[in-house]
Design a protein around this motif. Structure first.
Motif, PDB file in Angstrom:
ATOM      1  N   GLU A  49      -2.765   8.052  -6.322  1.00  0.00           N
ATOM      2  CA  GLU A  49      -3.647   7.235  -6.923  1.00  0.00           C
ATOM      3  C   GLU A  49      -3.291   6.392  -8.627  1.00  0.00           C
ATOM      4  OE1 GLU A  49      -7.822   6.746  -9.235  1.00  0.00           O
ATOM      5  OE2 GLU A  49      -7.718   8.617  -8.575  1.00  0.00           O
ATOM      6  N   GLY A  50      -3.221   5.364  -8.516  1.00  0.00           N
ATOM      7  CA  GLY A  50      -2.167   4.542  -9.988  1.00  0.00           C
ATOM      8  C   GLY A  50      -1.927   3.272  -9.090  1.00  0.00           C
ATOM      9  N   GLU A  51      -0.424   2.369 -10.681  1.00  0.00           N
ATOM     10  CA  GLU A  51      -0.392   1.769  -9.498  1.00  0.00           C
ATOM     11  C   GLU A  51       1.389   2.025  -9.297  1.00  0.00           C
ATOM     12  OE1 GLU A  51      -0.293  -0.843 -13.359  1.00  0.00           O
ATOM     13  OE2 GLU A  51      -1.566  -1.437 -13.348  1.00  0.00           O
ATOM     14  N   HIS A  52       1.804   1.234  -8.038  1.00  0.00           N
ATOM     15  CA  HIS A  52       3.426   1.507  -7.636  1.00  0.00           C
ATOM     16  C   HIS A  52       3.861   0.150  -7.755  1.00  0.00           C
ATOM     17  CE1 HIS A  52       1.754   5.224  -6.552  1.00  0.00           C
ATOM     18  NE2 HIS A  52       0.754   5.180  -6.041  1.00  0.00           N
ATOM     19  N   GLU A  53       5.486   0.630  -7.754  1.00  0.00           N
ATOM     20  CA  GLU A  53       6.189  -0.179  -7.641  1.00  0.00           C
ATOM     21  C   GLU A  53       7.567   0.091  -6.601  1.00  0.00           C
ATOM     22  OE1 GLU A  53       8.890  -3.425 -10.536  1.00  0.00           O
ATOM     23  OE2 GLU A  53       9.831  -1.670 -10.372  1.00  0.00           O
ATOM     24  N   ALA A  54       6.962  -1.333  -5.252  1.00  0.00           N
ATOM     25  CA  ALA A  54       7.301  -0.181  -4.268  1.00  0.00           C
ATOM     26  C   ALA A  54       8.557  -1.318  -4.054  1.00  0.00           C
ATOM     27  CB  ALA A  54       6.071  -0.498  -3.084  1.00  0.00           C
ATOM     28  N   THR A  55       9.447  -0.776  -3.273  1.00  0.00           N
ATOM     29  CA  THR A  55      10.908  -1.440  -3.075  1.00  0.00           C
ATOM     30  C   THR A  55      10.887  -1.640  -1.390  1.00  0.00           C
ATOM     31  OG1 THR A  55      12.004   0.532  -2.077  1.00  0.00           O
ATOM     32  CG2 THR A  55      12.262  -0.368  -3.950  1.00  0.00           C
ATOM     33  N   THR A  56      11.082  -3.037  -0.866  1.00  0.00           N
ATOM     34  CA  THR A  56      11.229  -3.201   0.858  1.00  0.00           C
ATOM     35  C   THR A  56      12.593  -3.706   1.080  1.00  0.00           C
ATOM     36  OG1 THR A  56      11.477  -5.827   0.017  1.00  0.00           O
ATOM     37  CG2 THR A  56       8.776  -4.524   0.629  1.00  0.00           C
ATOM     38  N   ARG A  57      12.516  -3.586   2.999  1.00  0.00           N
ATOM     39  CA  ARG A  57      14.185  -4.046   3.307  1.00  0.00           C
ATOM     40  C   ARG A  57      14.105  -4.740   4.043  1.00  0.00           C
ATOM     41  NH1 ARG A  57      10.796  -0.114   6.038  1.00  0.00           N
ATOM     42  NH2 ARG A  57      10.447  -1.426   7.581  1.00  0.00           N
ATOM     43  N   ASN A  58      13.241  -5.611   3.678  1.00  0.00           N
ATOM     44  CA  ASN A  58      13.871  -7.213   4.132  1.00  0.00           C
ATOM     45  C   ASN A  58      13.130  -8.424   3.458  1.00  0.00           C
ATOM     46  OD1 ASN A  58      14.731  -6.290   6.690  1.00  0.00           O
ATOM     47  ND2 ASN A  58      12.359  -5.901   7.313  1.00  0.00           N
ATOM     48  N   PHE A  59      13.202  -7.613   2.143  1.00  0.00           N
ATOM     49  CA  PHE A  59      12.929  -9.215   1.153  1.00  0.00           C
ATOM     50  C   PHE A  59      13.261  -8.624  -0.157  1.00  0.00           C
ATOM     51  CE2 PHE A  59       9.006  -8.665   3.995  1.00  0.00           C
ATOM     52  CZ  PHE A  59       8.761  -9.989   4.229  1.00  0.00           C
ATOM     53  N   ARG A  60      13.577 -10.106  -1.261  1.00  0.00           N
ATOM     54  CA  ARG A  60      14.220  -9.385  -2.240  1.00  0.00           C
ATOM     55  C   ARG A  60      13.171  -8.583  -3.306  1.00  0.00           C
ATOM     56  NH1 ARG A  60      16.139 -14.935  -4.550  1.00  0.00           N
ATOM     57  NH2 ARG A  60      14.302 -15.004  -5.119  1.00  0.00           N
ATOM     58  N   ASP A  61      11.880  -9.190  -3.196  1.00  0.00           N
ATOM     59  CA  ASP A  61      11.445  -8.993  -4.367  1.00  0.00           C
ATOM     60  C   ASP A  61      10.095  -7.536  -4.057  1.00  0.00           C
ATOM     61  OD1 ASP A  61      11.447 -11.050  -5.578  1.00  0.00           O
ATOM     62  OD2 ASP A  61       9.993 -12.464  -4.793  1.00  0.00           O
ATOM     63  N   LYS A  62      10.331  -6.627  -5.012  1.00  0.00           N
ATOM     64  CA  LYS A  62       9.146  -5.717  -5.326  1.00  0.00           C
ATOM     65  C   LYS A  62       7.598  -5.894  -5.276  1.00  0.00           C
ATOM     66  CE  LYS A  62      12.783  -3.162  -7.133  1.00  0.00           C
ATOM     67  NZ  LYS A  62      12.677  -1.801  -8.717  1.00  0.00           N
ATOM     68  N   VAL A  63       7.033  -4.927  -4.229  1.00  0.00           N
ATOM     69  CA  VAL A  63       5.611  -5.042  -4.512  1.00  0.00           C
ATOM     70  C   VAL A  63       4.704  -4.569  -5.067  1.00  0.00           C
ATOM     71  CG1 VAL A  63       4.010  -4.702  -2.381  1.00  0.00           C
ATOM     72  CG2 VAL A  63       6.208  -5.721  -1.687  1.00  0.00           C
ATOM     73  N   GLN A  64       4.383  -4.819  -6.121  1.00  0.00           N
ATOM     74  CA  GLN A  64       3.615  -4.117  -6.976  1.00  0.00           C
ATOM     75  C   GLN A  64       2.020  -3.587  -6.412  1.00  0.00           C
ATOM     76  OE1 GLN A  64       4.511  -3.577 -10.028  1.00  0.00           O
ATOM     77  NE2 GLN A  64       5.920  -4.475  -9.861  1.00  0.00           N
ATOM     78  N   MET A  65       1.773  -2.528  -5.866  1.00  0.00           N
ATOM     79  CA  MET A  65       0.209  -2.380  -5.269  1.00  0.00           C
ATOM     80  C   MET A  65      -0.337  -1.736  -5.978  1.00  0.00           C
ATOM     81  SD  MET A  65       1.476  -0.144  -2.226  1.00  0.00           S
ATOM     82  CE  MET A  65       1.679  -1.908  -1.043  1.00  0.00           C
ATOM     83  N   ALA A  66      -1.726  -1.648  -6.535  1.00  0.00           N
ATOM     84  CA  ALA A  66      -2.908  -0.384  -7.403  1.00  0.00           C
ATOM     85  C   ALA A  66      -3.997   0.356  -6.173  1.00  0.00           C
ATOM     86  CB  ALA A  66      -3.497  -1.133  -8.359  1.00  0.00           C
ATOM     87  N   ILE A  67      -3.337   1.549  -6.291  1.00  0.00           N
ATOM     88  CA  ILE A  67      -3.998   2.084  -5.115  1.00  0.00           C
ATOM     89  C   ILE A  67      -5.468   3.218  -5.807  1.00  0.00           C
ATOM     90  CG2 ILE A  67      -4.292   4.118  -3.185  1.00  0.00           C
ATOM     91  CD1 ILE A  67      -1.481   2.991  -2.521  1.00  0.00           C
ATOM     92  N   SER A  68      -6.679   3.009  -5.098  1.00  0.00           N
ATOM     93  CA  SER A  68      -7.402   3.791  -5.415  1.00  0.00           C
ATOM     94  C   SER A  68      -8.872   4.204  -4.732  1.00  0.00           C
ATOM     95  CB  SER A  68      -8.710   3.059  -6.526  1.00  0.00           C
ATOM     96  OG  SER A  68      -9.002   1.447  -6.619  1.00  0.00           O
ATOM     97  N   PRO A  69      -9.329   5.229  -5.018  1.00  0.00           N
ATOM     98  CA  PRO A  69     -10.176   5.546  -4.112  1.00  0.00           C
ATOM     99  C   PRO A  69     -11.306   4.929  -4.003  1.00  0.00           C
ATOM    100  CG  PRO A  69     -10.313   7.568  -5.454  1.00  0.00           C
ATOM    101  CD  PRO A  69      -9.221   6.537  -6.870  1.00  0.00           C
TER     102      PRO A  69
END
Length: 204
Positions: free
Chosen positions: A141-161
């Protein structure tokens, strides 16, 4: 004939949710066949694979970066006082493309066991995790900054129940055993999430 799909979950250390679609053999090769319905035969051999937590996944827009040009950046082709004739853009930031979301979720969930199916993501806004893996969800739970293999930018995502519609203070949990009830049974009503889960698992 309708397309039949088998869903099985193996017991022991290799506990997994495996969905297999048999080869299509209609006896009329080359002809278009109308698919009337999907019939799912559900076989679950481990109680650990019945219940899954439901999570909501959102993609907040990235924080605006300062231009470093101060007030001069606001000057356009307007009058001599620096008033810009152009209107600020009100375009809503777009969500990352599906392939980028999937790669980002793979990065967030990389600490989970890889030899068994413990989580399933629909590529949009719903994530499922096995209920017996609650010890792994504490950091989910919370905010994550995820890296990707085939994209230059990172992904900002927020996961909550995801909230349970019947009890808002509880997280929503799906139970695949509800799908085993007769179609007219009262306990078989409102199984939209369970069916959605199977559709996503079938494509995974």
């Amino acid at each position: 004939p309708p397309l039949r799909a088998w869903a099985g979950a193996m017991a022991g250390n290799s506990a997994d949710l495996q969905l297999q679609t048999p080869e299509l053999a209609f006896g009329k090769e080359g002809q278009v066949q109308k698919l009337v319905a999907n019939i799912f035969t559900l076989r679950v051999r481990s109680n650990r694979c019945f219940e899954w937590h439901v999570w909501r996944v959102d993609f907040p827009p990235p924080s605006p970066q300062p231009s470093g040009k101060g007030k001069s950046a606001l000057k356009g082709k307007g009058d001599s006082k620096g008033k810009s004739s152009s209107k600020p853009s009100a375009e809503k930031p777009k969500d990352p493309p599906p392939a980028m979301r999937l790669e980002g979720m793979d990065d967030v969930m990389k600490g989970w066991p890889q030899q068994e199916t413990c989580w399933i993501y629909d590529g949009r806004n719903v994530l499922y995790t096995r209920k017996d893996k609650e010890q792994l969800t504490r950091a989910l739970e919370g905010e994550h900054e995820a890296t990707t293999r085939n994209f230059r930018d990172k992904v900002q995502m927020a996961i909550s129940p995801a909230q349970d519609a019947r009890q808002e203070e509880r997280q929503q949990v799906i139970d695949l055993r509800r799908l085993l009830q007769p179609a007219g049974d009262a306990t078989n009503l409102g199984v939209h999430q369970e069916r959605h889960f199977l559709e996503i698992a079938l494509r995974s």
